[in-house]
Design a protein around this motif. Structure first.
Motif, PDB file in Angstrom:
ATOM      1  N   ASP A 143       0.810  -1.223   0.000  1.00 45.62           N
ATOM      2  CA  ASP A 143       0.000   0.000   0.000  1.00 45.62           C
ATOM      3  C   ASP A 143       0.837   1.264   0.000  1.00 45.62           C
ATOM      4  O   ASP A 143       0.435   2.290  -0.525  1.00 45.62           O
ATOM      5  N   ASP A 144       2.028   1.201   0.633  1.00 47.81           N
ATOM      6  CA  ASP A 144       2.811   2.426   0.806  1.00 47.81           C
ATOM      7  C   ASP A 144       3.888   2.590  -0.253  1.00 47.81           C
ATOM      8  O   ASP A 144       4.957   3.123   0.009  1.00 47.81           O
ATOM      9  N   ARG A 223      -2.227  -9.613   1.144  1.00 50.49           N
ATOM     10  CA  ARG A 223      -2.213  -8.992  -0.176  1.00 50.49           C
ATOM     11  C   ARG A 223      -2.526  -9.981  -1.291  1.00 50.49           C
ATOM     12  O   ARG A 223      -2.783  -9.583  -2.418  1.00 50.49           O
TER      13      ARG A 223
END
Length: 651
Positions: A143-144, A223
């Protein structure tokens, strides 16, 4: 105005957005429909109203609010539950997807967004010429990751270049991008680490392989996409980026003649897992991996496109034995043991049992290994009597405790006992002795004896692995001249070693290790790397934070290709191990989201998942059970129904 007759026929207004290809602007249409109108009829009305001369056969209806496809064209609107407030899209089922491969190259493929992920991965692997697609799956990037603006500022060519695989038509030949030269990690001079697009920079710097690392692994495991649902149903849109990775670490029938792309991509995934410290290895092992990477890079840069047509196939006798094992229901080892004497080992070895506040002090005993049991005696003369103790290895964990440079050849055994795992350390005198005992222990942990057909090959593999770890140059070969060598040594080791050693020191040690494998071909080097990766203690273990039934604290559950491991989160040490071979059944209570598993000898466990949904764990267990049913039949087709039965569950 709508008259009374129209209201009386129970019709209502439905709005449908029509998506077109090639960037054309979409259109929205409104219809008066009844609940008994079937989906196929609605699609026919749409096409008639659009009046556009194009092929609409790939289009289907997507219900945005419910995140589901309306693919059963014989179902009515009422049966699907479609009402006047439904927001429907008439959109192509096949859309472009940007896919990052294990070698960090990104390709663009047109894939089905309506088929389940399992089927989509099968078609992707077919286009990329990768056999055994059941071992791979798709996962979302972290996500980052840097935002688009930041990426524009610091462009990385390896990230920006996208290869359109539709142009190559999935040829998979040696001219394909899949055979491109091995991507050398880009070196970041500021912090001395390989800058990897696989994980965000924060993760690259501080990955320590301990219980904290396992917790981090448990946090990001979610994920992976659900194999039983489609891309659109999981929020994946057109041109989105996903990663293609080997999910199940059970690599079946790796054959250089047929698996050129598969071996290359598997090597790349293994390489990045070592560089990013996703798996723990000793300094000696890290240098061995570095030397193999250097050799592979060197060979790749200096060779022409590869031709694997002349590669030898798997030994025919070994293949025949494997086929016989499948035909007889996996009982070949028992038959071999019935018609031959079960071998046994007898040697003078040293043993140590850890105690609190006690130094590691080994004591010498006479050891006898027979069947799946180790017995040890005070000396050779007393071996005809009762042993001091017997160690039953079935279901135990076998961990190497080796340092070739220091001539230390130890085996750590984690034996299952009533209240957890008991540790025993055995020390061998030399490489040959270690290889025989380590191979015997590994087979015994799986319930197999030394009469099993793979014992000899296991011994040879261990000896080969030890030889690669040796930093001493082969006899008669002089040390390399560092001044004539060009190498960016930091690119071949993980961050902790770039901080520990200077560049020249690393280069010297890598080149020393390289002399032991300098004669390997490119393909042999990749296979050696993969096999060495598989031999690491933590290989293939996926971690989840769980809470066992009746417990008030969180613990770690490790899932490997052949076992489940209960791990104490505070110490990072295994508590208990359960093997899939002893599993009778498993199920999920979807109401309380709890996984329950029954094993032989009336052993039952149940746990709820804290770090992810229990469906993720259920799919991992079912996936490995499915992989255990495979055979070497080249014409074998995937049993997709069995896969979904084992992994999908029924919520």
């Amino acid at each position: 105005m709508i008259n009374t007759a129209e209201y009386g026929n129970m019709s209502w207004e439905l709005s449908v957005q029509v998506d077109q290809r090639d960037g054309d602007e979409g259109m929205r249409f409104k219809f008066r429909v009844k609940g008994d109108l079937h989906i196929g009829g609605l699609m026919l009305k749409l096409v008639e109203k659009i009046k556009a001369p194009q092929d609409w056969s790939d289009h289907a209806l997507w219900w945005k609010q419910r995140s589901c496809w309306l693919l059963k064209t014989h179902w009515t609107l009422d049966k699907y539950g479609v009402q006047t407030d439904a927001d429907l899209r008439y959109t192509p089922q096949h859309k472009p997807l940007c896919l990052q491969l294990p070698n960090m190259k990104t390709v663009k493929l047109t894939v089905s967004y309506s088929a389940v992920v399992f089927k989509t991965v099968v078609k992707i692997c077919r286009a990329l010429n990768i056999r055994r697609p059941e071992e791979l799956s798709l996962l979302k990037p972290p996500d980052d990751l840097p935002k688009k603006k930041k990426m524009k500022k610091d462009k990385n060519p390896a990230l920006e270049e996208i290869l359109d695989m539709d142009i190559f038509n999935g040829s998979g030949g040696t001219g394909s991008p899949l055979y491109s030269k091995t991507m050398v990690p880009t070196y970041d001079p500021e912090n001395g680490t390989p800058a990897s697009p696989n994980l965000p920079p924060a993760e690259n710097k501080n990955l320590e392989m301990n219980q904290t690392m396992a917790v981090q692994a448990a946090d990001v495991i979610d994920r992976w996409l659900d194999s039983s649902r489609s891309l659109m149903e999981q929020g994946i849109g057109e041109h989105d980026r996903l990663q293609l990775r080997f999910k199940y670490h059970c690599f079946f029938d790796l054959n250089p003649k047929y698996d050129a792309v598969r071996i290359t991509q598997l090597y790349e995934q293994a390489r990045w897992s070592i560089l990013l410290e996703e798996i723990n290895c000793t300094e000696e092992e890290m240098l061995m991996f570095a030397s193999l990477q250097y050799h592979i890079c060197k060979m790749t840069m200096s060779t022409e496109p590869l031709d694997f047509s002349n590669e030898p196939e798997i030994d025919e006798v070994e293949a025949a034995l494997s086929n016989l094992e499948v035909t007889l229901g996996g009982k070949t080892d028992r038959i071999l043991e019935d018609i031959t004497d079960v071998p046994k080992l007898a040697d003078s070895l040293k043993l140590f049992r850890p105690k609190r506040l006690a130094l590691r002090s080994y004591k010498e005993y006479w050891f006898v290994f027979k069947d799946t049991t180790i017995s040890y005696y005070k000396n050779k003369e007393t071996a005809s009597g009762e042993p001091i103790e017997q160690l039953h290895l079935r279901g135990c964990e076998v961990v190497p405790d080796v340092n070739v440079t220091d001539k230390k050849f130890g085996i750590k055994l984690l034996l299952p006992v009533a209240d957890g795992m008991s540790e025993v350390y055995i020390l061998c005198d030399n490489e040959t002795q270690y290889a025989k005992w380590k191979a015997a222990c590994t087979l015994a942990s799986k319930g197999k004896t030394m009469a099993y057909s793979s014992y000899r090959s296991e011994v040879k593999n261990i000896q080969s692995f030890l030889q690669m770890k040796s930093l001493a140059p082969p006899p008669g070969q002089s040390a390399p001249d560092l001044d004539t060598m060009e190498m960016n040594a930091e690119c071949f080791v993980s961050p902790r070693y770039t901080k520990r050693y200077k560049t020249k020191q690393l280069t010297a040690r890598i080149l020393e290790a390289h002399q032991n494998i300098a004669s390997l071909s490119l393909n042999e080097a990749k296979m050696r790397f993969i096999h060495a990766w598989q031999s690491l203690a933590e290989f293939g273990i996926k971690y989840y934070i769980v809470r066992f039934r009746g417990s008030k604290k969180n613990e770690l559950m490790g899932i490997s290709y052949n076992r489940l491991i209960r791990i104490d989160m505070s110490t990072g040490l295994p508590v208990t191990t359960w093997r899939f071979a002893n599993m009778k059944q498993w199920n999920v209570n979807w109401e309380i989201r709890q996984v329950a598993i029954d094993f032989d000898q009336n052993v039952s466990i149940a746990f709820s998942c804290v770090s992810c949904d229990c469906k993720v764990v259920h799919e991992y267990i079912g996936g490995y059970i499915f992989l255990s049913t495979r055979s070497k039949d080249q014409n074998e087709t995937l049993d997709e129904e069995l896969f979904h039965k084992l992994t999908g569950g029924q919520e």
